[in-house]
Design an enzyme around this catalytic site. Structure first.
Site, PDB file in Angstrom:
ATOM      1  N   ASP A   1      -7.077 -72.716   3.042  1.00 52.80           N
ATOM      2  CA  ASP A   1      -8.433 -72.362   2.626  1.00 52.80           C
ATOM      3  C   ASP A   1      -8.671 -72.793   1.178  1.00 52.80           C
ATOM      4  O   ASP A   1      -7.736 -73.077   0.420  1.00 52.80           O
ATOM      5  CB  ASP A   1      -8.639 -70.853   2.772  1.00 52.80           C
ATOM      6  CG  ASP A   1     -10.095 -70.476   3.022  1.00 52.80           C
ATOM      7  OD1 ASP A   1     -10.982 -71.326   2.800  1.00 52.80           O
ATOM      8  OD2 ASP A   1     -10.341 -69.323   3.429  1.00 52.80           O
TER       9      ASP A   1
ATOM     10  N   ASP B   1     -18.179 -69.890   8.047  1.00 46.62           N
ATOM     11  CA  ASP B   1     -17.904 -68.452   8.027  1.00 46.62           C
ATOM     12  C   ASP B   1     -18.939 -67.680   8.839  1.00 46.62           C
ATOM     13  O   ASP B   1     -18.724 -66.503   9.156  1.00 46.62           O
ATOM     14  CB  ASP B   1     -17.906 -67.934   6.590  1.00 46.62           C
ATOM     15  CG  ASP B   1     -16.649 -68.321   5.833  1.00 46.62           C
ATOM     16  OD1 ASP B   1     -15.665 -68.724   6.475  1.00 46.62           O
ATOM     17  OD2 ASP B   1     -16.648 -68.230   4.591  1.00 46.62           O
TER      18      ASP B   1
END
Length: 695
Positions: free
Chosen positions: A447, A515
């Site tokens: 990430d 997301d």
């Protein structure tokens, strides 16, 4: 496919188009044609000649690489500064080399030790052409590049083109825009250190095109950092597009004897947007994805983030794993919170050691529990970041991008590590290599949750090189880890889809799309993603998140996520028995169609934004089987009773399927041209239809 030289006119041939470049009588690199094939002997240089003292011949010609200087006043691709202060490039033709499907088109500066090679690569199994630029410094003194694009394109004709790109954001990635360029310059770019959630490193240009028809000229850049696309249309109606590394705050020092390759561009010409998407999808599988997993279906994944957030432990994760295994999940991923003093997002980033309070017996106890459930184990990391509240930062505050006279800007309570430093790269590699070497981990979610700021890097002679060197360091680290641990899959995430680009596809196996996992929003997000990005790499989650939009049924969420690489992320500890049974059935069904979705050809039939209904069909290679997805949130005025035209099948084959409790047996031609009656009137209408060839 082949490359032909006809008196220094080079014809790059694919099945569907010719791309023709060469030199003119002055030895200047020239572009001649991008379109339908002609006779080889048809191609010859055209000479513009002198125009006037304000609009020169260099402004009028079309080139593959336009260097800064002389009487060039339009946008350029390469700009350099030599050691004596000269800031323009003047090139002479320096020969060529053809090796199979690769062309090297060579030039050198008239005075300085600069060599430039324009590289082209075509493929026997694809209508894609790849090009990039190589620069060589054959002298002793540095050459400083202030701009270094990967290539230039000239679009045929004089009529204005429309450009399709994205203008998204976090949680709304791949939001498509359409802009008519009738004059001036149109720019798409990122300045954040990643390719970002906003514009995409690509161009898609057309005049009268739709999903099925019309010339679509396109190019995608294989790069995950700051990029720039410059499209301009001049007073003569010529449209040119340059694409490559962003020249914002950019320089690159090329030292004596060094060679630099720009990021690659993959480009083509198709009839319609749909064929563009399918061509790029096949190309990614055959030529871009890391080879060891390129043709392997991605596993059904469960991620624990939404269920536990930072509150991870062996017991809680094991209970989730048992639940996930019961419904057929193949890969269990523990997300953030397992390391350092990580109880929220204020601390711990950079301290990649197991939190002993949460895992007193270490990670292996949990990993063994997951393996005993019949699943592989994966884990989340954010290697490029550090919290000020961490052992790493306290020991090495100078390992971040910073200025001593400025207060660091914290986003998500974290700072960006200076990945251009060898000691930082070594630390990250050792941490992750130890993690993978000492534990049975088969998956890494990499990430990156914030853009750059305070971009000081005292270690670099030229700090403007940091943007490129940071991205290169990420690629190099991932590639080293893959070489050492060839059975581990790597996913690229950047606060959602902030690195969903072709550079990521070259080095990672999949990407995290957004997301925002809400099914209603995902219909639009996934539609925009598939325009120029491969379906196989698109992770799509079924979660409990309903905060962005209205509540949706669990089955609806599954059906939307099944259009990509299916993943789960809800809190299964709260699932009812009915939810568990539904999940089990949907995962079983997805596994039966997974190969078609991940490796098949996608035809977008209806668009949720334009048609109130979303319809996508995935067709296998020999067109013997297809999966049709139909979904609608709700339709207005009970008006959605329409014929659904089913594209992508073989006109001459007969197909059978069940729809609305009726068995339909029709030819591919009938389904494409006449269609089937579709009524989508109830809220959260959704259907998945299996279409089989009648043998």
């Amino acid at each position: 496919m082949s490359i032909i030289n006809q008196n220094n006119i080079f014809i790059i041939q694919t099945n569907s188009f010719h791309y023709v470049i060469g030199t003119d009588k002055n030895g200047t690199n020239r572009f001649f044609h991008w379109g339908k094939p002609c006779l080889v002997e048809d191609y010859m240089p055209e000479y513009n000649g002198f125009i006037n003292s304000n609009h020169t011949d260099l402004d009028g010609i079309c080139q593959e690489c336009s260097p800064f200087g002389l009487t060039m006043y339009r946008n350029v691709d390469i700009k350099a500064r030599f050691s004596d202060g000269c800031r323009e490039i003047s090139l002479d033709y320096n020969g060529y080399n053809i090796d199979g499907n690769r062309l090297e088109f060579k030039f050198k500066d008239k005075h300085y030790p600069l060599e430039i090679i324009l590289n082209y690569l075509c493929y026997d199994d694809s209508d894609i052409v790849t090009k990039w630029i190589t620069v060589k410094n054959s002298g002793c003194d540095d050459i400083v590049f202030e701009k270094l694009f990967s290539g230039e394109f000239s679009l045929p004709g004089v009529k204005p083109y429309k450009f399709r790109n994205t203008n998204g954001s976090w949680g709304a990635e791949f939001t498509q825009t359409e802009t008519l360029l009738d004059g001036g310059t149109l720019i798409y770019e990122s300045r954040k250190g990643t390719s970002s959630h906003t514009n995409s490193p690509q161009f898609v240009a057309y005049q009268n095109a739709d999903e099925k028809s019309g010339n679509v000229y396109f190019a995608v850049l294989e790069y995950s950092g700051n990029f720039k696309v410059e499209a301009s249309r001049d007073l003569y109606g010529k449209t040119r597009v340059g694409i490559g590394l962003n020249d914002f705050d950019f320089e690159y020092n090329l030292k004596g004897g060094e060679v630099f390759d720009t990021p690659k561009i993959h480009f083509g010409l198709t009839q319609g947007f749909g064929e563009m998407s399918r061509t790029l999808n096949r190309f990614a599988i055959n030529h871009v994805f890391p080879k060891n997993f390129a043709r392997t279906p991605l596993p059904v994944l469960y991620n624990s983030w939404e269920a536990t957030y930072f509150n991870v432990s062996t017991a809680e994760q094991s209970r989730l794993a048992e639940k996930a295994a019961k419904v057929g999940v193949e890969l269990f991923v523990m997300d953030d919170g397992w390391f350092g003093e990580r109880n929220d997002d204020h601390a711990g980033l950079g301290d990649w050691f197991v939190n002993k309070e949460k895992f007193p017996n270490g990670l292996d106890e949990l990993i063994q529990n997951v393996n005993n459930c019949g699943m592989d184990f994966g884990i989340w990391v954010e290697p490029e970041m550090v919290n000020p509240n961490s052992n790493l930062y306290r020991a090495h505050p100078d390992w971040t991008y910073h200025y001593d006279t400025r207060t660091p800007s914290e986003l998500r309570n974290q700072l960006v590590l200076n990945m251009t430093k060898p000691e930082v790269q070594k630390y990250i590699y050792n941490c992750l290599n130890d993690l993978l070497s000492n534990h049975n981990i088969k998956y890494i979610k990499w990430d990156m949750n914030r853009p750059f700021s305070e971009t000081g890097c005292e270690n670099l002679e030229n700090p403007k090189m940091l943007w490129y060197l940071h991205t290169k360091a990420v690629y190099d680290l991932v590639d080293r880890l893959k070489a050492e641990h060839s059975d581990v899959q790597f996913e690229c995430c950047s606060s959602g889809g902030g690195r969903a680009d072709w550079g990521a596809f070259r080095h990672f196996y999949m990407i995290w799309t957004s997301d925002n996992t809400h099914a209603i929003d995902r219909l639009a997000i996934q539609n925009g993603y598939t325009l120029t990005r491969p379906v196989k790499a698109m992770r799509a989650w079924v979660t409990d998140t309903e905060g962005y939009n209205r509540n949706t049924p669990l089955e609806f969420r599954f059906h939307v996520a099944m259009r990509g690489s299916l993943s789960l992320g809800g809190n299964m500890l709260k699932y009812s028995q009915e939810d568990m049974e539904l999940s089990k059935e949907k995962i079983r069904f997805y596994k039966s169609i997974r190969n078609i979705v991940q490796f098949g050809d996608l035809y977008r039939l209806l668009n949720i934004d334009k048609d109130e209904i979303s319809a996508d069909i995935y067709v296998n290679e020999d067109k013997s089987k297809a999966v049709l997805f139909i979904a609608s949130v709700n339709t207005r005025c009970f008006k959605k009773s329409i014929p659904l035209f089913i594209d992508g099948l073989d006109d001459g084959k007969i197909y059978s399927f069940e729809f609305n409790n009726q068995k339909i047996i029709k030819s591919g031609a009938y389904l494409k041209n006449v269609g089937i009656p579709l009524e989508a009137r109830e809220q959260f209408f959704n259907r998945i239809i299996i279409i089989d060839e009648v043998k």
